[in-house]
Write an enzyme that holds these catalytic residues in place. Sequence first.
Site, PDB file in Angstrom:
ATOM      1  N   CYS A   1     -17.875  -5.952 -22.926  1.00 54.92           N
ATOM      2  CA  CYS A   1     -16.462  -5.739 -22.603  1.00 54.92           C
ATOM      3  C   CYS A   1     -15.531  -6.519 -23.509  1.00 54.92           C
ATOM      4  O   CYS A   1     -14.480  -6.034 -23.893  1.00 54.92           O
ATOM      5  CB  CYS A   1     -16.214  -6.130 -21.151  1.00 54.92           C
ATOM      6  SG  CYS A   1     -16.758  -7.805 -20.765  1.00 54.92           S
TER       7      CYS A   1
ATOM      8  N   GLU B   1     -11.905   2.189 -26.176  1.00 54.09           N
ATOM      9  CA  GLU B   1     -13.109   1.362 -26.124  1.00 54.09           C
ATOM     10  C   GLU B   1     -14.316   2.235 -26.489  1.00 54.09           C
ATOM     11  O   GLU B   1     -14.631   3.186 -25.766  1.00 54.09           O
ATOM     12  CB  GLU B   1     -13.257   0.823 -24.697  1.00 54.09           C
ATOM     13  CG  GLU B   1     -14.237  -0.298 -24.577  1.00 54.09           C
ATOM     14  CD  GLU B   1     -14.382  -0.777 -23.132  1.00 54.09           C
ATOM     15  OE1 GLU B   1     -14.208   0.026 -22.207  1.00 54.09           O
ATOM     16  OE2 GLU B   1     -14.701  -1.960 -22.956  1.00 54.09           O
TER      17      GLU B   1
ATOM     18  N   GLY C   1     -16.387  -2.667 -14.594  1.00 52.35           N
ATOM     19  CA  GLY C   1     -16.667  -1.380 -15.228  1.00 52.35           C
ATOM     20  C   GLY C   1     -15.465  -0.933 -16.026  1.00 52.35           C
ATOM     21  O   GLY C   1     -14.622  -1.753 -16.408  1.00 52.35           O
ATOM     22  N   SER C   2     -15.364   0.354 -16.238  1.00 51.47           N
ATOM     23  CA  SER C   2     -14.301   0.873 -17.103  1.00 51.47           C
ATOM     24  C   SER C   2     -12.935   0.792 -16.411  1.00 51.47           C
ATOM     25  O   SER C   2     -12.847   0.797 -15.181  1.00 51.47           O
ATOM     26  CB  SER C   2     -14.604   2.320 -17.467  1.00 51.47           C
ATOM     27  OG  SER C   2     -14.651   3.097 -16.286  1.00 51.47           O
ATOM     28  N   THR C   3     -11.903   0.782 -17.229  1.00 47.91           N
ATOM     29  CA  THR C   3     -10.537   0.787 -16.709  1.00 47.91           C
ATOM     30  C   THR C   3     -10.283   2.054 -15.895  1.00 47.91           C
ATOM     31  O   THR C   3      -9.639   2.018 -14.839  1.00 47.91           O
ATOM     32  CB  THR C   3      -9.554   0.653 -17.889  1.00 47.91           C
ATOM     33  OG1 THR C   3      -9.730  -0.659 -18.438  1.00 47.91           O
ATOM     34  CG2 THR C   3      -8.114   0.832 -17.469  1.00 47.91           C
TER      35      THR C   3
ATOM     36  N   LYS D   1     -23.689  -2.078  -5.227  1.00 44.79           N
ATOM     37  CA  LYS D   1     -24.009  -0.745  -5.765  1.00 44.79           C
ATOM     38  C   LYS D   1     -24.132  -0.931  -7.271  1.00 44.79           C
ATOM     39  O   LYS D   1     -23.131  -0.992  -7.997  1.00 44.79           O
ATOM     40  CB  LYS D   1     -22.867   0.228  -5.426  1.00 44.79           C
ATOM     41  CG  LYS D   1     -23.245   1.692  -5.375  1.00 44.79           C
ATOM     42  CD  LYS D   1     -23.750   2.296  -6.658  1.00 44.79           C
ATOM     43  CE  LYS D   1     -22.701   2.687  -7.661  1.00 44.79           C
ATOM     44  NZ  LYS D   1     -23.275   3.062  -8.977  1.00 44.79           N
TER      45      LYS D   1
ATOM     46  N   GLY E   1     -11.808   1.566 -12.594  1.00 42.37           N
ATOM     47  CA  GLY E   1     -11.075   0.492 -11.916  1.00 42.37           C
ATOM     48  C   GLY E   1      -9.864   1.021 -11.163  1.00 42.37           C
ATOM     49  O   GLY E   1      -9.566   0.598 -10.042  1.00 42.37           O
TER      50      GLY E   1
ATOM     51  N   GLU F   1     -12.704  -6.211 -13.159  1.00 42.26           N
ATOM     52  CA  GLU F   1     -13.077  -6.670 -14.509  1.00 42.26           C
ATOM     53  C   GLU F   1     -13.324  -5.411 -15.318  1.00 42.26           C
ATOM     54  O   GLU F   1     -14.364  -4.766 -15.157  1.00 42.26           O
ATOM     55  CB  GLU F   1     -14.361  -7.504 -14.454  1.00 42.26           C
ATOM     56  CG  GLU F   1     -14.251  -8.807 -13.697  1.00 42.26           C
ATOM     57  CD  GLU F   1     -13.473  -9.869 -14.449  1.00 42.26           C
ATOM     58  OE1 GLU F   1     -13.073  -9.645 -15.607  1.00 42.26           O
ATOM     59  OE2 GLU F   1     -13.233 -10.936 -13.848  1.00 42.26           O
TER      60      GLU F   1
HETATM   61  P1  NAD Z   1     -18.178   2.733 -15.326  1.00 39.58           P
HETATM   62  O1  NAD Z   1     -16.788   2.434 -14.961  1.00 39.58           O
HETATM   63  O2  NAD Z   1     -18.511   4.096 -15.770  1.00 39.58           O
HETATM   64  O3  NAD Z   1     -19.156   2.406 -14.103  1.00 39.58           O
HETATM   65  C1  NAD Z   1     -19.144   1.161 -13.461  1.00 39.58           C
HETATM   66  C2  NAD Z   1     -19.608   1.339 -12.044  1.00 39.58           C
HETATM   67  O4  NAD Z   1     -18.673   2.176 -11.367  1.00 39.58           O
HETATM   68  C3  NAD Z   1     -20.968   2.019 -11.919  1.00 39.58           C
HETATM   69  O5  NAD Z   1     -21.695   1.401 -10.891  1.00 39.58           O
HETATM   70  C4  NAD Z   1     -20.601   3.441 -11.534  1.00 39.58           C
HETATM   71  O6  NAD Z   1     -21.586   4.098 -10.755  1.00 39.58           O
HETATM   72  C5  NAD Z   1     -19.350   3.222 -10.696  1.00 39.58           C
HETATM   73  N1  NAD Z   1     -18.475   4.395 -10.640  1.00 39.58           N
HETATM   74  C6  NAD Z   1     -18.313   5.357 -11.578  1.00 39.58           C
HETATM   75  N2  NAD Z   1     -17.438   6.295 -11.143  1.00 39.58           N
HETATM   76  C7  NAD Z   1     -17.044   5.923  -9.900  1.00 39.58           C
HETATM   77  C8  NAD Z   1     -16.168   6.465  -8.926  1.00 39.58           C
HETATM   78  N3  NAD Z   1     -15.521   7.615  -9.140  1.00 39.58           N
HETATM   79  N4  NAD Z   1     -15.998   5.807  -7.759  1.00 39.58           N
HETATM   80  C9  NAD Z   1     -16.658   4.653  -7.517  1.00 39.58           C
HETATM   81  N5  NAD Z   1     -17.512   4.098  -8.390  1.00 39.58           N
HETATM   82  C10 NAD Z   1     -17.700   4.708  -9.576  1.00 39.58           C
HETATM   83  O7  NAD Z   1     -18.573   1.644 -16.430  1.00 39.58           O
HETATM   84  P2  NAD Z   1     -19.952   1.497 -17.191  1.00 39.58           P
HETATM   85  O8  NAD Z   1     -20.050   2.613 -18.179  1.00 39.58           O
HETATM   86  O9  NAD Z   1     -21.074   1.268 -16.241  1.00 39.58           O
HETATM   87  O10 NAD Z   1     -19.737   0.096 -17.955  1.00 39.58           O
HETATM   88  C11 NAD Z   1     -19.001  -0.020 -19.099  1.00 39.58           C
HETATM   89  C12 NAD Z   1     -17.585  -0.489 -18.817  1.00 39.58           C
HETATM   90  O11 NAD Z   1     -17.619  -1.704 -18.084  1.00 39.58           O
HETATM   91  C13 NAD Z   1     -16.803  -0.777 -20.068  1.00 39.58           C
HETATM   92  O12 NAD Z   1     -15.508  -0.247 -19.931  1.00 39.58           O
HETATM   93  C14 NAD Z   1     -16.753  -2.298 -20.107  1.00 39.58           C
HETATM   94  O13 NAD Z   1     -15.670  -2.824 -20.831  1.00 39.58           O
HETATM   95  C15 NAD Z   1     -16.697  -2.624 -18.667  1.00 39.58           C
HETATM   96  N6  NAD Z   1     -17.129  -4.008 -18.424  1.00 39.58           N
HETATM   97  C16 NAD Z   1     -16.178  -4.959 -18.166  1.00 39.58           C
HETATM   98  C17 NAD Z   1     -16.565  -6.291 -17.974  1.00 39.58           C
HETATM   99  C18 NAD Z   1     -15.547  -7.360 -17.697  1.00 39.58           C
HETATM  100  O14 NAD Z   1     -15.957  -8.450 -17.312  1.00 39.58           O
HETATM  101  N7  NAD Z   1     -14.269  -7.115 -17.858  1.00 39.58           N
HETATM  102  C19 NAD Z   1     -17.911  -6.646 -18.046  1.00 39.58           C
HETATM  103  C20 NAD Z   1     -18.852  -5.648 -18.311  1.00 39.58           C
HETATM  104  C21 NAD Z   1     -18.445  -4.333 -18.492  1.00 39.58           C
END
Ligand code: NAD
Length: 496
Positions: free
Chosen positions: A300, A399, A242-244, A189, A247, A265
Amino acid sequence: MALAYNDVVEKRNAIDFKTQAFINGNYVDSQTGKTFESISPVDGKLITNVSECDIEDINKAVKAAREVFEKGSWSRMAPSKRKKILFNFADLMKKNILELGILETLNMGKPISNATGDIAACINCTRWYAEAIDKIYDDVAPTSDNLLATITREPLGVVGAVTPWNYPLLMACWKFAPALAAGNSFILKPAEQSPLSALRVAELAIEAGIPEGVFNVVPGFGPTAGKALGMHMDVDKLGFTGSTEVGRYFLSYAGQSNMKRVSLECGGKSPNIIFADAPDLDHAAKMAANGMFGNSGQVCDAPSRLLVQRSIKDEFLEKVVNYSEPWMPDDPFNPQTLMGTIVDKTQTDKILSYIDTGKNEGANVITGGEQVKQDTGGYYISPTVFKDVRNEMTVAKEEIFGPVLCAIDFENEDEALQIANDTDYGLNAMIWSNDLNKVHKLVKRIKSGKVLVNSLSDGDMSLPHGGFKQSGFGRDKSLEALGQYTQSKLTLIEIK
Ligand code: NAD
């Protein structure tokens, strides 16, 4: 690869976008027929409409993925054969590198030269895991003489992945390459802001020889499609980047459903510690700017908290400001551009609001701080440096995920360590110093999944990537990641 602007534009104009979900080897509309708009941050215009998947589509993808897994046409294929197919897959990505790069640039606005670099990294990653799988042996335990005990690794089954928009295909590839290499079926996804490269790559997987149902892509939104994958009773593992904040949801989804394995991550707020005895302050300043403004700061593990020893603060920050200048954003389709756009309007507004908060809390902008190029209709923010930041300020704690560097000064090693660790995150840390004793002491005490010394380099695929604390757990890259897509089985035979 050397790119020419005209070739990029010509190719971009000729792309036939793949916009439907990819399930069981076919492009299909979502069950509801709903679509969502894919808007480019380069000019704010509609690129195309993409199928919006929801729970029914996820069910369909999981069913297909499960069936093919149990059939064994991929999961039980000899590793040497899977290796060949994954090599084909990597070759096809290479053949289509420009198109895939353009899709990334269109979707999230990174410069085309970086976007094609990301695809090159995907090719390398896929080859790396393909190369590994027929060279890893299982174990025989050194147990009693009358027992033969083997510990073998098996694929998990159906693996789901939910990924962000900042490196759309690469973050997915860090999961699909080891998951597929290990013999799992895979359902991706992608982020709603950037689904196009994953949708295009899906058909390349089939062309390479990966059986139908093994590689599926279900575009859609997080709280619907993402949640459905996280909550599914027949998904064995969920790899999330994605975001904490999000997560945490995946931990909860696993607990509420089938206790699927989860690896996370998540975010970062990484300290970059500059001591007066750094080997080359000029180089350190250049790397501080490059690390922060690459990918428009949407990284990130970007070195977003710049910790500078007080005795060199003014001199060092002047250098950083000078090295920020080449990072003024420009047309991401121009191969010369270093910094492109912010991913969308929401993220742009969020970054601008953090800049206001920083000013209101008493930090001072010494360069940038503004939205620029608004005449394009796209979303661009100038490289921004704050000085006089204190670690308790919002801009130092949260962040920002944009081109905003926060400089904090410190007196000595102890204070630097205290500030470095005073964060919820622990993804990355950098130290610049010539004093080996000091460096070793700090490396041991910094709570971070990665510490870079006198370098900004992330190294190659052999090195694990992942965090401490609320930056998540589990690792992408390296053999550690491959291990996360398998489970061990003990077999014990009594010898009479
Ligand atoms: P996000 O958490 O908003 O979204 C990430 C994914 O989660 C997307 O596909 C989104 O559709 C999905 N998502 C959002 N809400 C959800 C829910 N309620 N239930 C299930 N899935 C859901 O993050 P973003 O804005 O796409 O990316 C930026 C973040 O990603 C930053 O916090 C960044 O630090 C982190 N990131 C971490 C790494 C790492 O390796 N640690 C790498 C890249 C990005």
